[in-house]
Design an enzyme around this catalytic site. Structure first.
Site, mmCIF file in Angstrom:
data_model
loop_
_atom_site.group_PDB
_atom_site.id
_atom_site.type_symbol
_atom_site.label_atom_id
_atom_site.label_comp_id
_atom_site.label_asym_id
_atom_site.label_seq_id
_atom_site.Cartn_x
_atom_site.Cartn_y
_atom_site.Cartn_z
ATOM 1 C CG HIS A 129 4.763 3.814 0.450
ATOM 2 N ND1 HIS A 129 3.487 3.361 0.199
ATOM 3 C CD2 HIS A 129 5.045 3.455 1.718
ATOM 4 C CE1 HIS A 129 3.026 2.766 1.288
ATOM 5 N NE2 HIS A 129 3.954 2.805 2.230
ATOM 6 C CG ASP A 206 4.019 9.948 -1.156
ATOM 7 O OD1 ASP A 206 3.765 10.465 -0.051
ATOM 8 O OD2 ASP A 206 4.138 8.724 -1.318
ATOM 9 C CD GLN A 209 7.826 8.460 5.738
ATOM 10 O OE1 GLN A 209 8.292 9.039 6.723
ATOM 11 N NE2 GLN A 209 7.101 7.365 5.855
ATOM 12 C CE LYS A 232 3.144 7.300 6.576
ATOM 13 N NZ LYS A 232 3.653 6.040 7.106
ATOM 14 C CB CYS A 370 5.078 -0.154 1.772
ATOM 15 S SG CYS A 370 3.982 -0.881 2.955
HETATM 16 N N1 PMP Z 1 3.971 7.326 0.821
HETATM 17 C C1 PMP Z 1 5.022 7.196 1.641
HETATM 18 C C2 PMP Z 1 6.342 7.762 1.228
HETATM 19 C C3 PMP Z 1 4.855 6.557 2.871
HETATM 20 O O1 PMP Z 1 5.893 6.420 3.690
HETATM 21 C C4 PMP Z 1 3.582 6.059 3.226
HETATM 22 C C5 PMP Z 1 3.344 5.357 4.550
HETATM 23 N N2 PMP Z 1 4.318 4.456 4.913
HETATM 24 C C6 PMP Z 1 2.520 6.232 2.332
HETATM 25 C C7 PMP Z 1 2.749 6.881 1.140
HETATM 26 C C8 PMP Z 1 1.134 5.735 2.640
HETATM 27 O O2 PMP Z 1 0.615 6.416 3.736
HETATM 28 P P1 PMP Z 1 -0.749 5.924 4.418
HETATM 29 O O3 PMP Z 1 -0.551 4.469 4.733
HETATM 30 O O4 PMP Z 1 -0.855 6.768 5.647
HETATM 31 O O5 PMP Z 1 -1.830 6.161 3.447
#
Ligand code: PMP
Length: 411
Positions: A129, A206, A209, A232, A370
């Site tokens: 991401h 990270d 997910q 999430k 993203c």
């Molecule tokens: N890493 C991953 C794999 C994600 O899916 C996301 C959110 N889509 C993020 C980081 C960022 O998370 P947040 O917007 O809650 O900071």
């Protein structure tokens, strides 16, 4: 997999805990398939958050009155709930942040300042991401370091055998996602950590997910940092966690400066507080942290194994159904995958698909997710993503499949 073979926990009971799911959207019963973007919250979390607005509110760590004591206690109890859930060695290793993005930025900034210098290298993967790319890129630019990228194949699997070639004596950190938000791939993070540690390289996971789908044991995993977001995993927005091993947190400088993160301030020199407070400048989102701990309590009360089998069955059912649709391509078919399906249907723009599904009451995500490098890998501008949670049902997947068939016939 046929519908009748699916193992079913008491989903109708679970769904009653999520009042939002019972609504109609655009006149149709809501089918919420955008859980990878944000999940819904059970009533227990909503009630707890409301309690800390309706009846109790005082800034934490600052005063001696009743409200301040109550919120401080609930906030620090929340830290302990998170410690126990992640099996961290001590509560000092649990830092509350605004979410995964802030957690990763914190490490990129503070670890970068302490340990990365000109000519050094940081490794990420091509399926990250943006939140696990851009902070490292910014840090590398600041420090004169190089960002290296571990690729993945069309099947959605990391080519982690190439990691040996990427690692050099200059590698200072590896940052990798536990689960891809586009491909759903569950990465072999334990193997990556073992390999990295054999060369004394720390690893940041990270978990944005991963945490919603797996019970994490940071000590068994032996990761150096683990980042995730509350929203999430059935908790409030604006709250997240950074787990870090004490050996790193003690040695890296603070990210933000301000109240609470200090020990003593003078105009000539400031000394910093102990961890975790050194990394929690200003008034934290204490109500969010308390709500997140309630979401964790909720998850702890579910049958973990049954729920993950059920989620897997939902994924299998949806995959089988979607594959029956001519012209539909699924991106990422790793054998180990969570309930995330990104796809395109030939001849239908992903945004049209998203908008028309919405008119049928079905919420999916369409866009670049993203993850520009993943779009570039497959040579597409956008994708549609359906992502499932344990409160979704086979009937919803069936309705989704039928909606796609109808839309395809329209185009
Ligand atoms: N890493 C991953 C794999 C994600 O899916 C996301 C959110 N889509 C993020 C980081 C960022 O998370 P947040 O917007 O809650 O900071």
């Amino acid at each position: 997999m046929s519908i009748t073979n699916i193992m079913i926990p008491d989903i109708s009971k679970i769904r009653k805990d999520f009042p939002i799911l019972g609504q109609k959207v655009n006149g149709k019963p809501l089918i919420y398939f955008d859980n990878a973007a944000t999940s819904q919250r059970p009533i227990q979390v909503i009630d707890r958050v409301n309690e800390f607005s309706l009846r109790i509110n005082g800034n934490i760590h600052r005063a001696t009155h009743f409200f301040a004591n109550k919120t401080t206690e609930a906030y620090e109890n929340a830290r302990e709930t998170l410690r126990s859930y992640l099996n961290a060695e001590e509560t000092a290793e649990i830092i509350f942040t605004h979410g995964t993005t802030e957690s990763i930025n914190l490490v990129a900034h503070s670890f970068g300042d302490a340990f990365v210098t000109v000519g050094d290298e940081v490794i990420v993967t091509a399926m990250e991401h943006h939140a696990n790319i851009v902070p490292w890129q910014m840090m590398c630019q600041r420090r004169g370091a190089t960002l290296k990228v571990l690729p993945f194949g069309d099947d959605g699997l990391l080519q982690h055998e190439l990691l040996d070639q990427l690692i050099t004596e200059k590698t200072r950190l590896i940052a990798v996602t536990q689960v891809s938000n586009v491909l759903g791939t569950v990465n072999p993070i334990a193997e990556i950590i073992t390999k990295a540690h054999s060369k004394n390289i720390p690893v940041l996971i990270d978990g944005a997910q991963g945490a919603p789908h797996f019970k994490i044991d940071v000590q068994a995993l032996d990761c150096d940092f683990y980042a995730f977001s509350g929203h999430k995993m059935y908790g409030p927005t604006g709250i997240g966690v950074l787990y870090g091993k004490r050996k790193w947190l003690d040695r890296i400088p603070p990210f933000f400066g301000g109240g609470e993160m200090i020990d003593k301030v003078t105009f000539t020199q400031t000394t910093y507080n102990e961890i975790p407070y050194k990394f929690e400048a200003g008034t934290p989102h204490y109500v969010g942290a308390i709500g997140l701990a309630t979401a964790i309590d909720y998850l702890n009360n579910l049958d973990n194994i049954l729920i993950s089998r059920y989620e897997h069955d939902l994924l299998m059912e949806a995959t089988t159904r979607l594959k029956q649709i001519e012209g539909l391509r699924i991106y990422g078919e790793a054998p180990e995958k969570v309930g995330v399906i990104s796809f395109n249907i030939k001849g239908i723009h992903p945004f049209d698909l998203g908008t028309l599904l919405d008119q049928m009451g079905i919420a999916v995500r369409s866009g670049r997710l993203c993850a520009d490098p993943v779009m570039d890998h497959y040579g597409v501008e956008n994708m549609v993503r359906a992502s499932f949670a344990f409160y979704n049902t086979v009937e919803e997947i069936d309705a989704f499949y039928r909606a796609l068939i109808r839309l395809k016939a329209m185009f």
